[in-house]
Design an enzyme around this catalytic site. Structure first.
Site, PDB file in Angstrom:
ATOM      1  N   LYS A   1       0.834  -1.200   0.000  1.00 20.01           N
ATOM      2  CA  LYS A   1       0.000   0.000   0.000  1.00 20.01           C
ATOM      3  C   LYS A   1       0.872   1.254   0.000  1.00 20.01           C
ATOM      4  O   LYS A   1       0.671   2.168  -0.808  1.00 20.01           O
ATOM      5  CB  LYS A   1      -0.930  -0.016   1.224  1.00 20.01           C
ATOM      6  CG  LYS A   1      -1.974   1.076   1.186  1.00 20.01           C
ATOM      7  CD  LYS A   1      -2.779   1.137   2.477  1.00 20.01           C
ATOM      8  CE  LYS A   1      -3.630  -0.083   2.673  1.00 20.01           C
ATOM      9  NZ  LYS A   1      -5.061   0.141   2.577  1.00 20.01           N
TER      10      LYS A   1
ATOM     11  N   HIS B   1     -14.740  -8.898   0.923  1.00 19.27           N
ATOM     12  CA  HIS B   1     -13.673  -9.783   1.389  1.00 19.27           C
ATOM     13  C   HIS B   1     -13.895 -11.213   0.925  1.00 19.27           C
ATOM     14  O   HIS B   1     -12.973 -11.904   0.525  1.00 19.27           O
ATOM     15  CB  HIS B   1     -13.597  -9.762   2.922  1.00 19.27           C
ATOM     16  CG  HIS B   1     -13.021  -8.493   3.430  1.00 19.27           C
ATOM     17  ND1 HIS B   1     -13.422  -7.911   4.603  1.00 19.27           N
ATOM     18  CD2 HIS B   1     -12.089  -7.676   2.916  1.00 19.27           C
ATOM     19  CE1 HIS B   1     -12.744  -6.805   4.776  1.00 19.27           C
ATOM     20  NE2 HIS B   1     -11.926  -6.638   3.777  1.00 19.27           N
TER      21      HIS B   1
ATOM     22  N   SER C   1      16.557 -41.508 -11.216  1.00 15.11           N
ATOM     23  CA  SER C   1      15.282 -40.808 -11.077  1.00 15.11           C
ATOM     24  C   SER C   1      15.021 -40.652  -9.583  1.00 15.11           C
ATOM     25  O   SER C   1      14.989 -41.648  -8.847  1.00 15.11           O
ATOM     26  CB  SER C   1      14.171 -41.603 -11.753  1.00 15.11           C
ATOM     27  OG  SER C   1      12.945 -40.932 -11.574  1.00 15.11           O
TER      28      SER C   1
ATOM     29  N   ARG D   1      -3.162  -1.353  -6.395  1.00 17.04           N
ATOM     30  CA  ARG D   1      -2.249  -2.504  -6.310  1.00 17.04           C
ATOM     31  C   ARG D   1      -2.558  -3.406  -7.493  1.00 17.04           C
ATOM     32  O   ARG D   1      -3.636  -3.293  -8.113  1.00 17.04           O
ATOM     33  CB  ARG D   1      -2.449  -3.265  -4.995  1.00 17.04           C
ATOM     34  CG  ARG D   1      -3.836  -3.800  -4.833  1.00 17.04           C
ATOM     35  CD  ARG D   1      -4.075  -4.400  -3.464  1.00 17.04           C
ATOM     36  NE  ARG D   1      -5.496  -4.689  -3.314  1.00 17.04           N
ATOM     37  CZ  ARG D   1      -6.087  -4.913  -2.173  1.00 17.04           C
ATOM     38  NH1 ARG D   1      -5.411  -4.890  -1.045  1.00 17.04           N
ATOM     39  NH2 ARG D   1      -7.370  -5.171  -2.119  1.00 17.04           N
TER      40      ARG D   1
ATOM     41  N   ARG E   1       4.607 -47.465 -12.758  1.00 11.02           N
ATOM     42  CA  ARG E   1       4.696 -48.326 -11.571  1.00 11.02           C
ATOM     43  C   ARG E   1       4.088 -49.673 -11.945  1.00 11.02           C
ATOM     44  O   ARG E   1       2.866 -49.808 -11.980  1.00 11.02           O
ATOM     45  CB  ARG E   1       3.917 -47.715 -10.407  1.00 11.02           C
ATOM     46  CG  ARG E   1       4.528 -46.450  -9.820  1.00 11.02           C
ATOM     47  CD  ARG E   1       3.656 -45.943  -8.681  1.00 11.02           C
ATOM     48  NE  ARG E   1       4.293 -44.961  -7.857  1.00 11.02           N
ATOM     49  CZ  ARG E   1       4.101 -43.634  -7.958  1.00 11.02           C
ATOM     50  NH1 ARG E   1       3.300 -43.159  -8.879  1.00 11.02           N
ATOM     51  NH2 ARG E   1       4.699 -42.808  -7.119  1.00 11.02           N
TER      52      ARG E   1
ATOM     53  N   CYS F   1      10.558 -38.310 -10.096  1.00 10.10           N
ATOM     54  CA  CYS F   1       9.262 -38.918 -10.377  1.00 10.10           C
ATOM     55  C   CYS F   1       8.380 -39.006  -9.138  1.00 10.10           C
ATOM     56  O   CYS F   1       7.304 -39.584  -9.176  1.00 10.10           O
ATOM     57  CB  CYS F   1       9.431 -40.291 -11.018  1.00 10.10           C
ATOM     58  SG  CYS F   1      10.239 -41.469  -9.931  1.00 10.10           S
TER      59      CYS F   1
ATOM     60  N   TYR G   1      14.666 -33.750 -16.444  1.00 14.11           N
ATOM     61  CA  TYR G   1      13.199 -33.740 -16.573  1.00 14.11           C
ATOM     62  C   TYR G   1      12.520 -33.853 -15.209  1.00 14.11           C
ATOM     63  O   TYR G   1      13.145 -34.261 -14.215  1.00 14.11           O
ATOM     64  CB  TYR G   1      12.714 -34.870 -17.498  1.00 14.11           C
ATOM     65  CG  TYR G   1      12.917 -36.254 -16.935  1.00 14.11           C
ATOM     66  CD1 TYR G   1      11.980 -36.841 -16.080  1.00 14.11           C
ATOM     67  CD2 TYR G   1      14.052 -36.994 -17.254  1.00 14.11           C
ATOM     68  CE1 TYR G   1      12.169 -38.102 -15.556  1.00 14.11           C
ATOM     69  CE2 TYR G   1      14.258 -38.261 -16.738  1.00 14.11           C
ATOM     70  CZ  TYR G   1      13.308 -38.808 -15.891  1.00 14.11           C
ATOM     71  OH  TYR G   1      13.500 -40.045 -15.376  1.00 14.11           O
TER      72      TYR G   1
ATOM     73  N   GLY H   1      -8.047  -7.288   4.505  1.00 11.99           N
ATOM     74  CA  GLY H   1      -8.904  -7.299   5.690  1.00 11.99           C
ATOM     75  C   GLY H   1      -8.330  -8.031   6.896  1.00 11.99           C
ATOM     76  O   GLY H   1      -8.999  -8.146   7.913  1.00 11.99           O
TER      77      GLY H   1
ATOM     78  N   MET I   1      -5.627  -7.288   8.737  1.00 11.17           N
ATOM     79  CA  MET I   1      -5.046  -6.448   9.805  1.00 11.17           C
ATOM     80  C   MET I   1      -5.927  -5.232  10.039  1.00 11.17           C
ATOM     81  O   MET I   1      -6.960  -5.071   9.407  1.00 11.17           O
ATOM     82  CB  MET I   1      -3.625  -6.052   9.404  1.00 11.17           C
ATOM     83  CG  MET I   1      -2.681  -7.229   9.414  1.00 11.17           C
ATOM     84  SD  MET I   1      -1.012  -6.754   9.025  1.00 11.17           S
ATOM     85  CE  MET I   1      -1.092  -6.428   7.294  1.00 11.17           C
TER      86      MET I   1
ATOM     87  N   ASP J   1       9.637 -41.463  -1.276  1.00 16.04           N
ATOM     88  CA  ASP J   1      10.382 -42.260  -0.300  1.00 16.04           C
ATOM     89  C   ASP J   1      11.575 -41.494   0.249  1.00 16.04           C
ATOM     90  O   ASP J   1      11.901 -41.608   1.430  1.00 16.04           O
ATOM     91  CB  ASP J   1      10.849 -43.577  -0.942  1.00 16.04           C
ATOM     92  CG  ASP J   1       9.760 -44.631  -0.875  1.00 16.04           C
ATOM     93  OD1 ASP J   1       9.205 -44.815   0.226  1.00 16.04           O
ATOM     94  OD2 ASP J   1       9.442 -45.236  -1.904  1.00 16.04           O
TER      95      ASP J   1
ATOM     96  N   ARG K   1      -3.411   3.008   8.571  1.00 15.00           N
ATOM     97  CA  ARG K   1      -3.716   1.707   7.952  1.00 15.00           C
ATOM     98  C   ARG K   1      -2.497   0.813   7.886  1.00 15.00           C
ATOM     99  O   ARG K   1      -1.388   1.284   7.673  1.00 15.00           O
ATOM    100  CB  ARG K   1      -4.183   1.904   6.507  1.00 15.00           C
ATOM    101  CG  ARG K   1      -5.455   2.647   6.326  1.00 15.00           C
ATOM    102  CD  ARG K   1      -5.620   2.960   4.839  1.00 15.00           C
ATOM    103  NE  ARG K   1      -6.610   3.980   4.625  1.00 15.00           N
ATOM    104  CZ  ARG K   1      -7.869   3.719   4.275  1.00 15.00           C
ATOM    105  NH1 ARG K   1      -8.259   2.490   4.085  1.00 15.00           N
ATOM    106  NH2 ARG K   1      -8.720   4.706   4.110  1.00 15.00           N
TER     107      ARG K   1
END
Ligand code: PEP
Ligand code: MG
Length: 916
Positions: free
Chosen positions: A38, A481, A807, A359, A605, A874, A894, A118, A120, A812, A109
């Site tokens: 602000k 809000h 990979s 803003r 898998r 992965c 990747y 909203g 604070m 895990d 403010r």
């Protein structure tokens, strides 16, 4: 000279306060960290000549100081710095703070780096007391107005600074109670019917109540008032709702808030006054139209708090054409200057327009995409910036389900349309009605889909909003809000649905003009794209993009969002350096992944291929076999399934890389649990029930996740690995004979030592060679390993010698590095996050400091022995934007994620490359 503090070490005065007034400011938009959003934007607007009431910002460093020094302030802040800054404001306006003749009134403010709508506190009309109120009355020639301002100020101050507020949400606000009692006594309904004398009495009663309930006297001295208000703003940084909001939005506690002190302008001084909020484009759809709301004769919070339902900005054009023209000009100036869609707050005081805030506007996912692509086409931004404007999660909103139109139409025709509100947050949500946040949290914990229904939402509702599928409010506009926060969270929201009448006490909601009553727990559906509220649940349907890409049920030209999606993905692919693969186990999943742009499969898998029907049976027989012969018989049943599965997968993916992981079944996921199932299995296996039961008991493991799984299984029972490699190679040979060259990547799971990989790799090579010889067909293949055990990460240099690729199995790896079960950690991780142990759930977003460090180390070690070692990830983290950014920085080739996350990963990878 700037107001400041002398730093003892360097004798340089540190600046804590930054002034702004028409045409000039000490700060600018780049200083958000110091001035908060602000404050930085007020300074920027002043710098570009927009009409900003003069004021100053107390920097976030003061807030940090405040918390680091037992709630105290830097030396001289209130003694000289603030009075000096106030003097500049006084000079700019020709008014004086505390002057009974011509008083300067100010607003105080909060404003942090990131917007926290909203959450604070704010105080308006500060500087009023029994004497200055008379000055305001005389200057405005409107005593009633002056006393109404005073009444509002005492109420706000009493609540925010002196702490007179209801103990819980069920109790009435003490100030409201006094007001209501007075109105009843006087026989009036509206606040506007109260005259000066009545307002004077209410101010007296308010002050009395403050003293009685808090033991504190309302301060008359404006400087004391100011000190109290600044303290309250800093305190509000740590109130409960701000903390919840920060947690949800990953905002760290150490940022602190700035505090903006600014001359008051009044939107409530008469009919030529008003106040409003607007977006420079439509924040829900992204359309290039001026979109906003205003109220004449009203003060700031009236519009956003949803107390009066505001008018559309287009009406301002009719009512105050000159002001509208000016505002529309500011809209263009701001967009050209910031090159983004802006959210503004303005006030009209006696026919003069003032800007109170601007803003970058929050927007829905679809709006973000449209605005970025439109602004590129308007020449405001380039393609790189367009990509950086879109949070990957916003793209995800375009992939989310909507209602099936036919089902919805049928529901409407059957009279189930209850009402229509504002389409504040797009998407389709269906769930059970909850009238308060606590119940919503409880119901959702029990696994129910929840719709939070409120008269109007207050920031306290945030906890409930976070767990709800959708939010419905009786009051409030697009910029209330409820709407702002819902959009930000990507929640479905219908706001300002005035036809509903909600009664919290009775736990029911009535629909105007009908007998319909809905109760807590009833099903309800919200269409946040149209604003429709429908009784009962409704099935949801795939989004436009999914229909075009996956289902093929919609033509691209009939899907308005398609073109922006296509353009964005084209840009993303231009800049990203990471390849994006998908985790898929079936040809149809692979096909979906391809439509989303996957460039290969990073994880198949194989144990998932055995979940269904007859297959699970053969799989169980293999696990429970008493000897090699029995196991071989079971394995031979599995072979044809596997060969066909791999053939299908390879065929779907064409010549793209496909990583097939050898069997990694935690045994508890595959063995029958109930006696009935065991009985059925025993019958099928032709073995006595007791024997099978005993065998299952023998195989029982205390920690199945650390048990006989991964490569251990293949080392113990090589025949399983042989069968799988045979199936992979035979499928690849068949495709080769059909003219398609595939290069299978065979992946060994749960390796922790290089010997495990060497033993398994040897078996793979031996089997592959024999298939190739038998088929007379040359097929290339790679052998690699998952790095998912910390020891493997630590000894990556040795392991790399036997691997063509790594990979990272971060599910895990996280589980074992943190020593936290991936299946059970949900019980304590939320409270861990509350205690800031982790900013995010480490199973969702890579724990960069721990798991991330292991990955970086392993990648460097692996490549030190094999510079061209292919690296990927992965685990579930592959679809998380922050983790994708990490993988980019760590130099992986990747990421592999679930098919529906592929577009998100593509965008995240491009952003990571652009930010690099
Ligand atoms: C992993 O551990 O990250 C992984 C991908 O394997 P799974 O989830 O199957 O254990
Ligand atoms: Mg794993």
């Amino acid at each position: 000279m700037p107001t400041s503090e002398i730093s003892s070490s360097k004798n340089v005065r540190k600046q804590y306060i930054y002034k702004f007034s028409g045409g000039r400011a000490e700060g600018d938009a780049s200083m958000k960290n110091l001035l908060g959003g602000k404050g930085a934007n007020l300074a920027e607007m002043a710098n570009i000549g927009l009409p900003v009431p003069p004021g100053f910002t107390i920097s976030t460093e003061v807030c940090t100081w405040y918390y680091e020094h037992q709630q105290s302030y830097p030396e001289n802040l209130f003694e000289s710095d603030i009075p000096e800054a106030l003097r500049s404001v006084e000079e700019a306006l020709g008014k004086k703070f505390g002057d009974p003749e011509n008083p300067l009134l100010i607003s105080v403010r909060s404003g942090a780096r990131a917007s926290m709508p909203g959450m604070m506190d704010t105080i308006l009309n500060l500087g009023l007391n029994d004497r200055t109120v008379e000055g305001l009355a005389a200057k405005s020639s409107n005593p009633r107005f002056a006393w109404d301002c005073y009444r509002r100020f005492v109420q706000m101050y009493g609540d925010v600074v002196l702490g007179l507020r209801p103990a819980d949400k069920k109790q009435k606000d003490p100030f409201e109670e006094i007001l209501e009692a007075e109105k009843e006594k006087l026989g009036v309904r509206e606040d506007t019917e109260l005259g000066t004398t009545e307002l004077q009495e209410i101010v007296r009663l308010y002050k009395k109540a403050i003293l009685e309930h808090t033991g504190r006297t309302f301060p008359d001295d404006p400087h004391e008032q100011l000190q109290g208000a600044v303290g309250a703003v800093f305190e509000s940084w740590n109130n409960e709702r701000a903390q919840v909001y920060r947690r949800l939005n990953h905002i760290p506690g150490y940022w602190g808030t700035a505090c903006n002190v600014q001359a008051m302008v009044f939107g409530n001084m008469g009919e030529d006054c008003g106040t409003g909020v607007a977006f420079t484009r439509d924040a829900a759809t992204g359309e290039n139209v001026f979109y906003g709301e205003f109220l004449m004769n009203a003060q700031g919070e009236d519009v956003v708090a949803g107390i009066r339902t505001p008018l559309e900005i287009a009406r301002l054009k009719e009512e105050k054409p000159e002001i509208y023209r000016q505002l529309d000009g500011i809209r263009t100036t701001l967009e050209q200057h910031y090159r983004d869609m802006m959210d503004i707050e303005f006030t009209i005081e006696s026919g003069t327009l003032y800007m109170l805030q601007c803003r970058v506007g929050k927007r829905t996912g679809p709006a973000a995409l449209k605005i970025a692509v439109d602004m590129f086409r308007e020449g405001l931004i380039d393609d790189r910036e367009a990509l950086l404007r879109i949070e990957p999660e916003q793209l995800n909103q375009l992939l989310r389900p909507v209602f099936d139109m036919k089902e919805k139409q049928a529901a409407i025709e059957a009279g189930r349309l209850l009402a229509k509100g504002l389409n504040a947050g797009p998407g389709a949500a269906t769930g059970k009605i909850c009238f308060n946040a606590t119940d919503a949290a409880e119901l959702s914990r029990r696994g129910e889909a929840v719709i939070l229904v409120r008269i109007e939402t207050s920031p306290e509702d945030i906890k409930g909003m976070a767990v709800s599928e959708g939010i419905l409010t009786e009051r409030g506009g697009m910029t209330s809000h409820a709407a702002l926060v819902a959009r930000q969270m990507g929640k479905v929201c219908v706001a300002g649905c005035g036809a509903l009448s909600i009664d919290y006490q009775k736990g029911e909601m009535r629909v105007e003009g009908s007998e319909i009553v809905l109760r807590e727990g009833d099903d309800i559906s919200l269409d946040g794209t149209t604003g429709e509220v429908i009784a009962g649940s409704l099935p949801t349907r795939n989004s436009e993009i999914v229909e075009v890409l996956v289902d093929g049920t919609r033509k691209p030209e009939d899907a308005p969002s398609w073109e922006v999606y296509r353009q964005l993905m084209e840009w993303a692919d231009r800049y990203r350096r990471l390849q994006i693969r998908a985790n898929a186990d079936q040809p149809d999943q692979a096909a979906t992944a391809l439509t989303f742009g996957a460039e290969g499969i990073g994880l198949c898998r194989t144990e998932h291929m055995f979940f269904g029907g007859e297959r699970i049976q053969a799989m169980r027989e293999m696990i429970l076999a008493d000897n090699l012969e029995e196991r071989n018989t079971a394995i031979q049943k599995l072979l044809p399934y596997q060969r066909d599965d791999f053939y299908g997968l390879f065929r779907t993916m064409g010549s793209r890389p496909v990583t097939i992981r050898l069997l990694d079944p935690p045994l508890h996921e595959f063995l029958p649990g109930s006696d009935e199932e065991i009985m059925r299995l025993a019958l099928k296996m032709g073995k006595p029930y007791e024997h099978v039961k005993e065998r299952i008991a023998d195989l029982h493991e205390f920690n199945p996740m650390l048990g006989l799984r991964g490569c251990r299984l293949g080392i113990l029972h090589p025949e399983i690995t042989i069968m799988q490699v045979q199936a992979i190679m035979e499928a690849a040979c068949r495709l080769r004979q059909e003219g398609l060259e595939v290069v299978p990547e065979i992946m060994v799971p749960l390796v922790s030592t290089h010997r495990e990989l060497e033993i398994t790799a040897e078996l793979i090579h031996k089997t592959a060679r024999s298939v190739v010889a038998e088929q007379w067909t040359g097929v290339r293949y790679l052998v690699g390993t998952m790095i998912e055990v910390p020891r493997a990460a630590i000894t990556s240099a040795e392991i790399a010698r036997a691997a063509d690729f790594f990979s990272y199995g971060t599910n895990d790896l996280t589980q074992m590095t943190l020593g936290m079960s991936r299946d059970d950690s949900g019980q304590y991780l939320p409270s861990y996050q509350q205690h800031d142990v982790f900013a995010r759930n480490p199973f969702e977003s890579i724990d960069i400091a721990g798991v991330g460090k292991l990955i970086s180390m392993s990648a460097a070690d692996g490549r030190s022995v094999k510079p061209d070692l292919k690296l990927g990830i992965c685990g579930e983290h592959g679809g998380d934007p922050a983790s994708v950014e990490f993988c980019h920085k760590a130099g992986l080739n990747y990421v592999s994620c679930s098919p529906y996350r592929v577009p998100v990963a593509r965008l995240a990878a491009a952003r990571a490359a652009l930010l690099d």
